[in-house]
Write an enzyme that holds these catalytic residues in place. Structure first.
Site, PDB file in Angstrom:
ATOM      1  N   LYS B  79       0.856  -1.196   0.000  1.00 59.60           N
ATOM      2  CA  LYS B  79       0.000   0.000   0.000  1.00 59.60           C
ATOM      3  C   LYS B  79       0.890   1.243   0.000  1.00 59.60           C
ATOM      4  CE  LYS B  79      -3.961   2.022   2.523  1.00 59.60           C
ATOM      5  NZ  LYS B  79      -4.843   1.877   3.699  1.00 59.60           N
ATOM      6  N   SER B 154      -9.723   1.974   2.698  1.00 58.67           N
ATOM      7  CA  SER B 154      -8.806   2.683   1.834  1.00 58.67           C
ATOM      8  C   SER B 154      -7.771   1.798   1.126  1.00 58.67           C
ATOM      9  CB  SER B 154      -8.056   3.723   2.658  1.00 58.67           C
ATOM     10  OG  SER B 154      -7.258   3.094   3.647  1.00 58.67           O
ATOM     11  N   SER B 178     -10.012  -0.323   6.912  1.00 58.81           N
ATOM     12  CA  SER B 178      -9.390  -0.138   5.596  1.00 58.81           C
ATOM     13  C   SER B 178      -8.714  -1.374   5.002  1.00 58.81           C
ATOM     14  CB  SER B 178      -8.370   1.003   5.656  1.00 58.81           C
ATOM     15  OG  SER B 178      -9.030   2.237   5.621  1.00 58.81           O
TER      16      SER B 178
END
Lengths: 477, 487
Positions: B79, B154, B178
């Site tokens: 990420k 996210s 997330s």
């Protein structure tokens, strides 16, 4: 009759702690160094970096708290103080607002009148220092040096208990001594390792309410502090006398102009949005930790003074000067421990050392020579291997370069000549070559012998024992 | 067998047996990226050359017997909020659009030591603020199951990349769901461990007291293996804890006697009917395997959302202050003085959702409001933790959905942020209480979009969750997009 005013003063004192590494990372706290050479992701506020508390900072803060009779907070926290400025790489300073490490303490000062007075300490908290902005005139740009970013500080906040510049100086001096004796900081005002902001208000004598206060910054010496206090006191009284009001504001002292000007008023005070720093775990202080620190507390000045009086046969005046800095006291004790006679050590410190410090505008902290070398020098004089004037020359060399006095005297051939035959021969020559002085002496001019001693010493290149020269001279004459 | 069909653990085993080389696996995944990326937009940064160079190097180390771990040689996606030395790390924000870190985050270092091939950095909601990956400054990621839908967020880029075989596994971060919610939307396994299990050093903070890094994986075995690899007690992170990390020991197909609680309030209004049906069916599966499943009342669920947004935004408003145009990242041009430069850089550098949260967070911390909002939220947070403590006195774990619906259509959430915030209802209390939670696929809705089953455990009880999830997975059988597409 004109109104009588009283000055009310409280102090915020920042002290840079003497840790080897910064408060939240492993970078060096050493002064100087190429800009940004003592930095890492943590103290430059790189994204993703995290602070970890340096335990030594906590120990020093607790030690100062214990020495100033504070309550130590058992479950504390760090808070973030949010404000935007480029010297502060995260745009927040990690400090303590809600649960400072120490609270409710005091120190005792001696007043002008010789009495004692307690100055309350509201709190002591730990925080990080900011970096330094350097304006580059050539490029018309401002550069940031983060070497100082993250250097540990404690802020000691007093109660508004002081009433004069003398009390302020006495309080600061007391703090300086305590902290230096603890080894927690060198407390140099000029170099910024100790900084004081003065909160001052005036009120009519007998009034129960405090007046409106101002905060004075940029005070770099005890003298500047004293002048700023007098200046601000007069300014506030003038305002009140002319029917105006004192505005609560932060002012900056300009010591060369002996005046201050407003930096910011309370109205434009920032909202720092303090909140507990979620990156740091709560500070838990155990009884055991406090006890350990308490056991390690050094002998402070007043205790040391009492002991010196008992143990060493030196004047009170000497004791006062020697114990006024930890460096001097350590030097004294260590030299005595090496076998030197206390009075002689004291003489060297009080005389030559103080003279040279003053001449070179140095602090006792800057003394370079070792106790071993001072002890060796004293021993040589004791054994009459060198005379006192040679000793002074050697000492100056020691003071500037910490040379080994024994080696130095050897190499330079400075040893006193104790060979009586050689000395007698030289003196006979001097007497033969100076008939006028000899005649003056015989005519009752006692002083004339001085000239003859001088001539002899000159001929001996200063290496003769003056007492011996005197004695032989008198025999010959 | 198609290389892409391997799970991460299977691939590493095949590499060690010499059936596949690390370079072949990397090339296969790069080819898949080549084919899918234009449509899905999972990556912000792809490092093809670097990945192949790492692959060669790692193959040599495996051949020399230097790398023997269960993830050696497996390509991974990270990420884009975890720092990678020398590789762009943007948090999907314009303000960090040019930021190249000087150091690597601890979790990624742990993967590198285990022989991971770092493919690149995945797309996310800007600074992890959002539930759809649509707030990214570099375009939305699409859901591989149906590209008209969002992948969740996210960590949407990471979840979508795993689902679409654009990597074998990925790291995500979870502040309020997330990892788990995008795992649910994309039909993969995602886990948020107990706060303090994985070092946050190098993770660009959103809500520091809530952020945790965790795995997004093809199955529970991979998930446990990845977590075991990235977990470490790190002295650079004060909130990191020393604890057991032998998560793979819990890969046991047995739930007999496990006590599972289902909070009644998790199944009320607002929960999609298909989601409800599939979650309850999954509970039934565990019950049939010997678990004791019962309903109970979990208190304070309705307070989780306001509490979360108060605390997370307060921390974010401070955490994001360092992005000011002075030291790194985006700086607005033609500024005359400092404050103008700050204002312009931040106004132009941050997107609307980030600005909204910075303003909210600054407000709740401002003088006069601190006690009423921030301090009160901290108190509620403590009460929520207490209410979970009471539940875990009775149950080994809590079972429920990950999200009230399956993945919404692109564009549907941004127009109504309040609705987007309410979608976090099942995941955020887990962060507030610092608990571990796992999302495991348990079927699809009538539109063919995946549904995630969430299991929540007490602090440090990841192993119970892994065991239950693994047992459920054994009963459920294979579940993946490629299996659905019949490849």
């Amino acid at each position: 009759m004109a109104k009588q005013y009283e000055t009310v003063i409280g102090l915020e004192v920042h002290v840079e702690l003497a840790t080897k590494t910064k408060i939240f990372c492993g970078c060096s706290t050493a002064f100087g160094g190429e800009p940004n050479s003592h930095t890492c992701p943590v103290c430059t506020g790189m994204p993703g970096s995290l602070p970890v508390l340096n335990k030594q900072v906590l120990e020093y803060a607790i030690a100062v708290g214990l020495a100033t009779n504070c309550d130590i907070t058992r479950n504390g926290k760090f808070d973030r103080k949010n404000y935007f400025y480029p010297d502060n790489p995260q745009n927040y300073q990690i400090s303590q607002l809600y649960l400072p490490i120490c609270r409710n303490g005091y120190v005792e000062i001696e007043t002008e009148e010789g009495g004692k007075k307690k100055i309350g300490i509201h709190e002591i908290h730990m925080e990080e220092d900011a970096g330094k902005l350097i304006h580059d005139e050539w490029e018309d740009a401002t550069l940031v040096d983060y070497n100082r970013s993250g250097v540990p500080l404690i802020e000691i906040v007093s109660e508004p208990d002081m009433r004069s510049a003398d009390e302020v100086i006495a309080y600061l001096d007391k703090l300086r001594l305590l902290i230096q004796y603890l080894g927690a900081s060198d407390c140099k005002l000029q170099e910024g390792s100790m900084r004081a902001d003065v909160n001052l208000s005036v009120r009519e004598v007998g009034a129960s309410e405090f007046g409106t206060r101002t905060e004075m910054k940029n005070l770099n010496s005890f003298k500047a502090i004293a002048r700023a206090i007098e200046g601000e006191k007069a300014r506030q009284i003038d305002l009140l006398e002319s029917g105006e009001k004192v505005i609560q504001e932060t002012r900056r002292w300009d010591d060369t102009k002996e005046t201050s000007y407003a930096m910011r008023s309370k109205e434009d005070a920032q909202d720092y949005r303090y909140f507990p720093d979620p990156d740091l775990v709560p500070i838990v202080v155990s009884e055991e930790m406090i006890e350990k620190i308490r056991e390690k507390q050094p002998e402070f000045r007043s205790e040391k003074m009492a002991r010196y009086k008992e143990e060493f046969d030196i004047p009170d005046y000497d004791i006062d000067i020697i114990t006024n800095t930890k460096r001097m006291a350590d030097l004294f004790e260590e030299t005595v421990a090496l076998g030197a006679q206390p009075k002689k050590v004291s003489n060297w410190l009080m005389g030559e050392t103080m003279r040279l410090l003053k001449e070179q505008s140095m602090d006792p902290e800057d003394i370079r020579f070792s106790p071993a070398h001072l002890a060796a020098l004293i021993a040589m004089v004791d054994k009459k291997e060198i005379n006192s004037s040679v000793a002074k020359t050697v000492f100056e060399k020691m003071f500037s370069e910490d040379i080994d006095p024994v080696k130095y005297v050897d190499e330079k051939g400075l040893k006193t000549v104790n060979d009586e035959g050689a000395l007698r021969k030289t003196i006979e020559e001097v007497v033969a070559n100076n008939p006028q002085a000899v005649e003056d002496y015989h005519n009752g001019k006692e002083k004339a012998i001085g000239a003859l001693v001088g001539q002899t010493m000159k001929a001996m290149k200063g290496k003769a024992d003056p007492a011996m020269v005197n004695q032989i001279l008198k025999e010959i004459l | 067998m198609n290389i892409l069909d391997y799970t991460a653990v299977e691939l590493s085993a095949a590499i060690k047996k010499g059936e596949v080389t690390v370079v072949e696996a990397t090339e296969a995944v790069l080819a898949q990226i080549e084919q899918k990326e234009a449509e899905l937009n999972c990556y912000v940064t792809l490092d093809k050359e670097g990945a192949l160079a790492q692959a060669n190097d790692i193959q040599k180390k495996i051949d020399a017997g230097e790398l023997t771990g269960p993830l050696a040689g497996v390509p991974v996606a990270i990420k884009d909020n975890m720092c990678t030395e020398g590789m762009l790390t943007t948090c999907s924000s314009k303000i960090l659009g040019n930021f190249i870190p000087t150091y690597t985050s601890e979790a990624v270092i742990n993967l590198q030591k285990a022989g991971a091939v770092i493919l690149g950095k995945t797309n996310m909601d800007e600074f992890a603020m959002g539930s759809t990956t649509e707030t990214s400054a570099f375009g939305a990621t699409k859901n591989p199951w149906n590209t008209e839908h969002v992948p969740g967020g996210s960590s949407g880029g990471s979840a979508a990349a795993v689902a679409a075989d654009e990597c074998f596994y990925a790291l995500g971060s979870d502040t309020g769901g997330s990892i788990r919610q995008p795992a649910s939307y994309c039909g993969v396994v995602g886990m948020k461990p107990t706060y303090g299990t994985v070092s946050r050093y190098g993770l660009i903070a959103y809500g520091s007291s809530l952020d945790q890094i965790g795995p997004l994986a093809k199955d529970v075995t991979d998930c446990a293996t990845i977590l075991e690899t990235i977990a470490s007690h790190d002295f650079k992170d004060s909130t990191s804890v020393e604890r057991d990390t032998d998560f793979t020991k819990a890969l046991v197909d047995d739930v007999k006697g496990m006590k599972i609680g289902i909070p009644r309030s998790y199944f009320g209004d607002g929960l999609d009917a298909d989601v409800k049906e599939k979650i309850l069916a999954a509970a039934k599966v565990l019950e049939e395997k010997g678990a004791i499943v019962e309903e109970f009342d979990l208190d304070l669920v309705e307070y989780a959302i306001p509490t979360y947004y108060t605390i997370a935004d307060a921390e974010a408003s401070s955490n994001l202050e360092r992005f000011d145009g002075v030291k790194y990242g985006f700086r607005a041009e033609d500024c005359d003085e400092l404050h103008q430069m700050y204002k312009r850089s931040r106004s132009q550098g941050f997107g609307p959702e980030v600005k909204r949260r910075i303003m909210l967070g600054s407000f709740v911390l401002s003088s006069g409001y601190y006690d009423a909002y921030y301090l009160k939220a901290l108190k509620v947070k403590a009460l929520i933790k207490k209410s979970f403590d009471e539940a875990f006195a009775k149950y080994d774990m809590i079972l429920g959905p990950c999200a009230p619906t399956t993945a919404p259509k692109l564009g549907a959430s941004l127009s109504d942020p309040m609705k987007m915030y309410l979608g976090d209802i099942y995941t955020i209390s887990v962060n507030l209480a610092g608990l571990p939670g796992i999302s495991v696929p348990c079927g699809v809705d009538k539109n063919g979009l995946p549904i995630g089953l969430q299991l929540i455990g007490d602090c440090f009880n990841e192993k119970k969750l892994i065991q239950a999830a693994y047992s459920y997975e054994q009963a459920r059988g294979k579940f993946s997009l490629s299996a659905k597409e019949g490849k």
